[in-house]
Design a protein around this motif. Structure first.
Motif, PDB file in Angstrom:
ATOM      1  N   MET A   1      47.255  28.716  54.286  1.00  0.00           N
ATOM      2  CA  MET A   1      47.636  29.963  53.672  1.00  0.00           C
ATOM      3  C   MET A   1      46.747  30.211  52.449  1.00  0.00           C
ATOM      4  O   MET A   1      46.507  29.311  51.652  1.00  0.00           O
ATOM      5  N   ARG A   2      46.295  31.436  52.306  1.00  0.00           N
ATOM      6  CA  ARG A   2      45.511  31.848  51.147  1.00  0.00           C
ATOM      7  C   ARG A   2      46.099  33.143  50.605  1.00  0.00           C
ATOM      8  O   ARG A   2      46.437  34.047  51.365  1.00  0.00           O
ATOM      9  N   VAL A   3      46.190  33.220  49.281  1.00  0.00           N
ATOM     10  CA  VAL A   3      46.651  34.446  48.625  1.00  0.00           C
ATOM     11  C   VAL A   3      45.695  34.765  47.481  1.00  0.00           C
ATOM     12  O   VAL A   3      44.976  33.899  46.984  1.00  0.00           O
ATOM     13  N   ILE A   4      45.713  36.034  47.068  1.00  0.00           N
ATOM     14  CA  ILE A   4      44.916  36.472  45.929  1.00  0.00           C
ATOM     15  C   ILE A   4      45.870  36.880  44.829  1.00  0.00           C
ATOM     16  O   ILE A   4      46.825  37.630  45.055  1.00  0.00           O
ATOM     17  N   GLY A   5      45.604  36.390  43.629  1.00  0.00           N
ATOM     18  CA  GLY A   5      46.348  36.797  42.448  1.00  0.00           C
ATOM     19  C   GLY A   5      45.409  37.508  41.498  1.00  0.00           C
ATOM     20  O   GLY A   5      44.308  37.026  41.223  1.00  0.00           O
ATOM     21  N   MET A   6      45.837  38.674  41.018  1.00  0.00           N
ATOM     22  CA  MET A   6      45.039  39.455  40.073  1.00  0.00           C
ATOM     23  C   MET A   6      45.819  39.592  38.767  1.00  0.00           C
ATOM     24  O   MET A   6      47.025  39.846  38.778  1.00  0.00           O
ATOM     25  N   ASP A   7      45.110  39.441  37.657  1.00  0.00           N
ATOM     26  CA  ASP A   7      45.694  39.597  36.324  1.00  0.00           C
ATOM     27  C   ASP A   7      44.918  40.684  35.598  1.00  0.00           C
ATOM     28  O   ASP A   7      43.755  40.495  35.242  1.00  0.00           O
ATOM     29  N   VAL A  13      39.939  41.601  33.413  1.00  0.00           N
ATOM     30  CA  VAL A  13      40.588  41.542  34.722  1.00  0.00           C
ATOM     31  C   VAL A  13      40.114  40.236  35.352  1.00  0.00           C
ATOM     32  O   VAL A  13      38.914  39.962  35.396  1.00  0.00           O
ATOM     33  N   ARG A  14      41.073  39.449  35.819  1.00  0.00           N
ATOM     34  CA  ARG A  14      40.749  38.163  36.442  1.00  0.00           C
ATOM     35  C   ARG A  14      41.448  38.073  37.794  1.00  0.00           C
ATOM     36  O   ARG A  14      42.547  38.595  37.955  1.00  0.00           O
ATOM     37  N   GLY A  15      40.804  37.382  38.701  1.00  0.00           N
ATOM     38  CA  GLY A  15      41.405  37.206  40.010  1.00  0.00           C
ATOM     39  C   GLY A  15      41.012  35.876  40.611  1.00  0.00           C
ATOM     40  O   GLY A  15      39.967  35.311  40.274  1.00  0.00           O
ATOM     41  N   THR A  28      37.096  35.129  39.926  1.00  0.00           N
ATOM     42  CA  THR A  28      36.212  36.160  39.400  1.00  0.00           C
ATOM     43  C   THR A  28      36.861  36.798  38.186  1.00  0.00           C
ATOM     44  O   THR A  28      38.090  36.784  38.045  1.00  0.00           O
ATOM     45  N   GLU A  29      36.038  37.345  37.301  1.00  0.00           N
ATOM     46  CA  GLU A  29      36.559  38.041  36.138  1.00  0.00           C
ATOM     47  C   GLU A  29      35.544  39.054  35.634  1.00  0.00           C
ATOM     48  O   GLU A  29      34.356  38.957  35.933  1.00  0.00           O
ATOM     49  N   GLY A  30      36.040  40.008  34.881  1.00  0.00           N
ATOM     50  CA  GLY A  30      35.179  41.013  34.274  1.00  0.00           C
ATOM     51  C   GLY A  30      35.945  41.755  33.197  1.00  0.00           C
ATOM     52  O   GLY A  30      37.166  41.616  33.061  1.00  0.00           O
ATOM     53  N   LYS A  31      35.234  42.546  32.441  1.00  0.00           N
ATOM     54  CA  LYS A  31      35.851  43.358  31.393  1.00  0.00           C
ATOM     55  C   LYS A  31      36.701  44.452  32.033  1.00  0.00           C
ATOM     56  O   LYS A  31      36.351  45.000  33.081  1.00  0.00           O
ATOM     57  N   THR A  32      37.796  44.773  31.390  1.00  0.00           N
ATOM     58  CA  THR A  32      38.678  45.833  31.885  1.00  0.00           C
ATOM     59  C   THR A  32      38.058  47.197  31.585  1.00  0.00           C
ATOM     60  O   THR A  32      37.818  47.518  30.418  1.00  0.00           O
ATOM     61  N   PRO A  33      37.784  47.995  32.632  1.00  0.00           N
ATOM     62  CA  PRO A  33      37.320  49.355  32.382  1.00  0.00           C
ATOM     63  C   PRO A  33      38.439  50.150  31.697  1.00  0.00           C
ATOM     64  O   PRO A  33      39.579  50.133  32.150  1.00  0.00           O
ATOM     65  N   ARG A  34      38.115  50.831  30.614  1.00  0.00           N
ATOM     66  CA  ARG A  34      39.138  51.535  29.841  1.00  0.00           C
ATOM     67  C   ARG A  34      38.916  53.037  29.807  1.00  0.00           C
ATOM     68  O   ARG A  34      39.613  53.759  29.093  1.00  0.00           O
ATOM     69  N   ASP A  35      37.941  53.525  30.574  1.00  0.00           N
ATOM     70  CA  ASP A  35      37.632  54.947  30.497  1.00  0.00           C
ATOM     71  C   ASP A  35      38.532  55.830  31.348  1.00  0.00           C
ATOM     72  O   ASP A  35      38.741  56.996  31.023  1.00  0.00           O
ATOM     73  N   GLU A  60      46.742  36.215  53.072  1.00  0.00           N
ATOM     74  CA  GLU A  60      48.054  36.674  53.502  1.00  0.00           C
ATOM     75  C   GLU A  60      48.700  37.675  52.562  1.00  0.00           C
ATOM     76  O   GLU A  60      49.550  38.453  52.973  1.00  0.00           O
ATOM     77  N   ALA A  61      48.315  37.642  51.281  1.00  0.00           N
ATOM     78  CA  ALA A  61      48.956  38.550  50.330  1.00  0.00           C
ATOM     79  C   ALA A  61      48.073  38.709  49.100  1.00  0.00           C
ATOM     80  O   ALA A  61      47.224  37.867  48.812  1.00  0.00           O
ATOM     81  N   VAL A  62      48.293  39.815  48.401  1.00  0.00           N
ATOM     82  CA  VAL A  62      47.648  40.063  47.114  1.00  0.00           C
ATOM     83  C   VAL A  62      48.747  40.396  46.118  1.00  0.00           C
ATOM     84  O   VAL A  62      49.593  41.256  46.382  1.00  0.00           O
ATOM     85  N   GLY A  63      48.741  39.701  44.985  1.00  0.00           N
ATOM     86  CA  GLY A  63      49.698  39.973  43.922  1.00  0.00           C
ATOM     87  C   GLY A  63      48.949  40.493  42.706  1.00  0.00           C
ATOM     88  O   GLY A  63      47.828  40.076  42.428  1.00  0.00           O
ATOM     89  N   LEU A  64      49.570  41.429  41.990  1.00  0.00           N
ATOM     90  CA  LEU A  64      48.933  42.059  40.843  1.00  0.00           C
ATOM     91  C   LEU A  64      49.841  41.957  39.631  1.00  0.00           C
ATOM     92  O   LEU A  64      50.984  42.418  39.673  1.00  0.00           O
ATOM     93  N   GLY A  65      49.335  41.330  38.574  1.00  0.00           N
ATOM     94  CA  GLY A  65      50.043  41.301  37.301  1.00  0.00           C
ATOM     95  C   GLY A  65      49.480  42.402  36.420  1.00  0.00           C
ATOM     96  O   GLY A  65      48.262  42.532  36.289  1.00  0.00           O
ATOM     97  N   PHE A  66      50.355  43.195  35.835  1.00  0.00           N
ATOM     98  CA  PHE A  66      49.917  44.361  35.055  1.00  0.00           C
ATOM     99  C   PHE A  66      50.809  44.477  33.822  1.00  0.00           C
ATOM    100  O   PHE A  66      52.032  44.388  33.936  1.00  0.00           O
ATOM    101  N   PRO A  67      50.215  44.707  32.644  1.00  0.00           N
ATOM    102  CA  PRO A  67      51.036  44.762  31.431  1.00  0.00           C
ATOM    103  C   PRO A  67      51.802  46.075  31.319  1.00  0.00           C
ATOM    104  O   PRO A  67      51.277  47.139  31.638  1.00  0.00           O
ATOM    105  N   GLY A  68      53.047  45.983  30.876  1.00  0.00           N
ATOM    106  CA  GLY A  68      53.780  47.209  30.581  1.00  0.00           C
ATOM    107  C   GLY A  68      55.111  47.309  31.291  1.00  0.00           C
ATOM    108  O   GLY A  68      55.627  46.357  31.866  1.00  0.00           O
TER     109      GLY A  68
END
Length: 92
Positions: A1-7, A13-15, A28-35, A60-68
């Motif tokens: 089983m493999r899953v992707i987690g995004m923060d 942004v990291r995944g 992987t990671e990169g700066k959060t686009p803010r525009d 099998e799945a992608v999960g997304l963590g998002f502030p707020g």
């Protein structure tokens, strides 16, 4: 089983692809686009695509963590203190 987690954060942004034992297979990671909302969503979609390619098998799945404040049932970001352009955005 493999899953992707995004923060998604206000700065980065990291995944990662994680296997069933919790081992990180790819990262992987990169700066959060803010525009704009669209540029941030595009960056996340691009990262997920890269991680899927690097996964070495089906994901099998992608999960997304998002502030707020999130309406989980509706899949809507109501308010994000770190990303003020996200107000009542259907992210699911």
């Amino acid at each position: 089983m493999r899953v992707i987690g995004m923060d998604v954060g206000g700065t980065n942004v990291r995944g990662a692809v994680v296997d069933g034992l919790g081992q990180i297979l790819s990262f992987t990671e990169g700066k959060t686009p803010r525009d704009s909302v669209d540029s941030l969503v595009s960056a996340v979609v691009e990262m997920v695509g890269k991680l899927r390619s690097d996964a070495g098998g089906p994901v099998e799945a992608v999960g997304l963590g998002f502030p707020g404040l999130i309406d989980f049932k509706g899949g809507v970001v109501r308010y994000s203190p770190n990303l003020p352009m996200f107000r009542d955005v259907a992210l699911a």
